[in-house]
Design an enzyme around this catalytic site. Structure first.
Site: not given
Ligand SMILES: *[C@@H]1O[C@H](CO)[C@@H](O)[C@H](O)[C@H]1NC(C)=O
Ligand SMILES: *[C@@H]1O[C@H](CO)[C@@H](O)[C@H](O)[C@H]1NC(C)=O
Length: 394
Positions: A214, A237
């Site tokens: 993430d 991310h």
């Protein structure tokens, strides 16, 4: 002769002063043995160190140990340094946890965590069972290391491995330096943000490598004065401010500086994201991104005020988070998406005072050259932009 005596007396005094200053509380002395559960031993060592009137050290020597959910609570009488040289392993079953933290440090002024050791969250089972990344409300598995209201602190030379949730979470922290640490989880592990900062002030993250599933670093509401330098992210991310505007009564965000970082094979580069239909009004300002290398990165530069994953909100209602005083400078490399620069601001509160400096982002794909999108924003330009940003649109 008298001289010699004087010298040895002085060295003796210095040595005693040193020993008195750095009282060592080694978990071995509290009965900790490799390959067994050291929760009790470590908590007892902490309790004694925390009660020490002078600076003290808690030591976990080399070896692999099991560790349950633990809370290291202050305030302490003097600063405490925790040295973890071995590997600490969490219970792999997230349902065994009562709170959403595995190792929590709380209400401490003057603290360091170092030693070259590893916090192994054993997250694989939790990743396959938990769907917090898709649901708005859900039971949350524990974060590897939580710092709640910790100030004048330093974390360096440790590894956070396979957390079940975020790796490191800072809440209400002040004057907190993170340096030369390593965060490792596979790309497909959900919700494993590397470092999340919220309601904190004066945070430095330097010289650190973050590989995760993430956000590399995410900054939530109430975050002020953050310096991120020489951080390498990927997979993951990217570095993000937000998401903001999801909850009522959010605090402003200001003073974010991201410099000399490398993002490699990440889904996004640097982004600011806010939810539409926010329950309250807020601001995010003074955010600067400078000298960033993007290597194979999706959406390298992104302001997204229509952040609404999995249809959890009403896109038609514009975001009420006002974004201002932002710069993106010296950002270069390769994009894996057609959208290299996407600046989508709120219709009701357009972005203000955004500066775009030198940008050089290449995209090679079926859609042709890299593209830019600008909505509800009129940036100022300096240097050269490739691709040409907001051409004739805004
Ligand atoms: C950041 O990069 C610039 C240009 O490459 C360099 O001059 C500067 O010293 C770097 N700063 C740090 C903190 O590494
Ligand atoms: C934005 O920057 C200007 C100066 O460039 C300053 O006067 C203003 O207060 C800043 N606004 C915010 C919200 O930080």
């Amino acid at each position: 002769m008298a001289m010699k005596v004087a010298v040895s007396l002085i060295s003796f005094l210095l040595l005693s002063a040193y020993v008195a200053e750095a009282q060592v509380f080694n978990v071995k002395k509290y009965g900790a043995k490799p390959n067994s559960d050291i929760s009790k031993a470590l908590l007892s060592a902490w309790k004694d160190a925390c009660a020490s009137k002078s600076r003290s050290q808690v030591v976990v020597p080399g070896g692999t140990y099991k560790l349950n959910e633990v809370l290291f609570e202050g305030p302490c009488k003097a600063p405490v340094d925790m040295k973890v040289q071995g590997t600490l392993q969490a219970n792999g079953d997230h349902s065994a946890f009562k709170t959403d933290g595995w190792v929590t440090f709380q209400h401490i002024d003057g603290f360091s965590l170092s030693g070259g050791g590893t916090f192994d969250g054993q997250g694989a089972h939790a990743w396959s069972k938990v769907n917090c990344h898709e649901k708005r409300n859900c039971g949350r598995p524990p974060i590897n290391i939580r710092f709640n209201y910790v100030s004048n602190a330093e974390v360096h030379d440790i590894t956070s491995l396979n957390s079940k949730n975020f790796h490191i979470n800072l809440l209400g922290c002040k004057s907190f330096n993170i340096q030369h640490i390593s965060i490792v989880t596979p790309e497909n592990s959900p919700n494993t943000d590397g470092i999340h900062i919220g309601r904190s002030n004066g945070i430095k993250i330097l010289d650190t490598s973050i590989k995760t599933g993430d956000d590399c670093i995410s900054m939530g509401d109430g975050t002020h004065e953050v310096d991120i330098e020489k951080v390498t992210c990927g997979p993951g991310h990217g570095i993000s401010v937000g998401s903001l505007g999801k909850y009522p009564n959010e605090q402003p965000v200001s003073g974010i500086r991201v410099k000399n970082c490398t993002l490699r094979n990440t889904m996004n580069g640097v982004r600011i994201k806010t939810w539409p239909s926010s329950p309250g009004q807020s601001t995010a300002s003074d955010m600067h991104f400078d000298n960033i290398l993007m290597d194979n990165v999706g959406n390298p530069i992104l302001i997204d005020q229509e952040y609404c994953p999995w249809g959890q909100c009403k896109l038609q209602v514009p975001s009420k988070v006002k974004i201002s005083n932002v710069s993106f400078k010296n950002i270069r490399g390769t994009s894996t998406t057609h959208d290299a620069v996407k600046l989508v601001c709120s219709k009701s509160l357009p972005c203000e005072n955004v500066e775009i400096g030198t940008i050089d982002l290449k995209y090679h794909g079926p859609e042709g050259a890299a593209k830019t999108t600008c909505l509800n924003i009129r940036p100022k330009f300096s240097g050269q932009q490739n691709p040409v940003t907001c051409s004739k649109k805004s």
